[in-house]
Motif scaffolding. Sequence first.
Motif, PDB file in Angstrom:
ATOM      1  N   LEU A   1      97.486  38.501  -7.999  1.00  0.00           N
ATOM      2  CA  LEU A   1      96.001  38.265  -7.775  1.00  0.00           C
ATOM      3  C   LEU A   1      95.542  39.691  -8.521  1.00  0.00           C
ATOM      4  O   LEU A   1      94.477  39.499  -9.305  1.00  0.00           O
ATOM      5  N   SER A   2      96.190  40.690  -8.443  1.00  0.00           N
ATOM      6  CA  SER A   2      95.969  42.176  -8.889  1.00  0.00           C
ATOM      7  C   SER A   2      95.911  41.849 -10.519  1.00  0.00           C
ATOM      8  O   SER A   2      95.050  42.156 -11.479  1.00  0.00           O
ATOM      9  N   MET A   3      97.073  41.140 -10.996  1.00  0.00           N
ATOM     10  CA  MET A   3      97.078  40.961 -12.444  1.00  0.00           C
ATOM     11  C   MET A   3      96.314  40.039 -12.935  1.00  0.00           C
ATOM     12  O   MET A   3      95.927  40.203 -14.124  1.00  0.00           O
ATOM     13  N   LEU A   4      95.769  38.973 -12.095  1.00  0.00           N
ATOM     14  CA  LEU A   4      94.693  37.883 -12.732  1.00  0.00           C
ATOM     15  C   LEU A   4      93.446  38.841 -12.784  1.00  0.00           C
ATOM     16  O   LEU A   4      92.754  38.662 -13.810  1.00  0.00           O
ATOM     17  N   GLU A   5      93.052  39.696 -11.985  1.00  0.00           N
ATOM     18  CA  GLU A   5      91.830  40.595 -12.174  1.00  0.00           C
ATOM     19  C   GLU A   5      91.826  41.404 -13.287  1.00  0.00           C
ATOM     20  O   GLU A   5      90.972  41.749 -13.953  1.00  0.00           O
ATOM     21  N   SER A   6      93.115  42.011 -13.424  1.00  0.00           N
ATOM     22  CA  SER A   6      93.185  43.162 -14.477  1.00  0.00           C
ATOM     23  C   SER A   6      93.272  42.274 -15.939  1.00  0.00           C
ATOM     24  O   SER A   6      93.203  43.041 -16.749  1.00  0.00           O
ATOM     25  N   GLY A   7      93.507  41.109 -16.019  1.00  0.00           N
ATOM     26  CA  GLY A   7      93.612  40.456 -17.164  1.00  0.00           C
ATOM     27  C   GLY A   7      95.042  40.285 -17.831  1.00  0.00           C
ATOM     28  O   GLY A   7      95.461  39.787 -18.906  1.00  0.00           O
ATOM     29  N   ALA A   8      96.037  40.801 -17.074  1.00  0.00           N
ATOM     30  CA  ALA A   8      97.366  40.889 -17.280  1.00  0.00           C
ATOM     31  C   ALA A   8      98.126  39.415 -17.141  1.00  0.00           C
ATOM     32  O   ALA A   8      99.045  38.990 -17.976  1.00  0.00           O
ATOM     33  N   ARG A   9      97.523  38.590 -16.500  1.00  0.00           N
ATOM     34  CA  ARG A   9      98.015  37.442 -16.173  1.00  0.00           C
ATOM     35  C   ARG A   9      96.904  36.428 -16.208  1.00  0.00           C
ATOM     36  O   ARG A   9      95.693  36.628 -16.098  1.00  0.00           O
ATOM     37  N   ARG A  10      97.230  35.081 -16.543  1.00  0.00           N
ATOM     38  CA  ARG A  10      96.021  34.022 -16.551  1.00  0.00           C
ATOM     39  C   ARG A  10      96.409  32.959 -15.479  1.00  0.00           C
ATOM     40  O   ARG A  10      97.715  32.852 -15.178  1.00  0.00           O
TER      41      ARG A  10
END
Length: 83
Positions: free
Chosen positions: A25-34
């Motif tokens: 979820l953190s990576m989603l919010e930071s844009g690192a993951r889709r």
Amino acid sequence: MLVRRHGSLRQEDLAMLTGLGQPFLSMLESGARRLTNIDKIIMLLDGLDVPIELTGPMLRTSARPAPRGETSGLLIAVGSGAN
């Protein structure tokens, strides 16, 4: 994630509701993951109890339909900002 902030939820809270990991979820919010995996999209929608009327039946699991007549405070907060 706008939904999480409007609901005053921590990433850990959202992780518990959805079954998705806090680091993910953190990576989603930071844009690192889709969020492209349909299973994870369904987990997110189901965990937030998003009404089927907002998503359509193709994005919902047949085993667990969206609850009728129940609206979480999170969805009310999001819905009231969209008007």
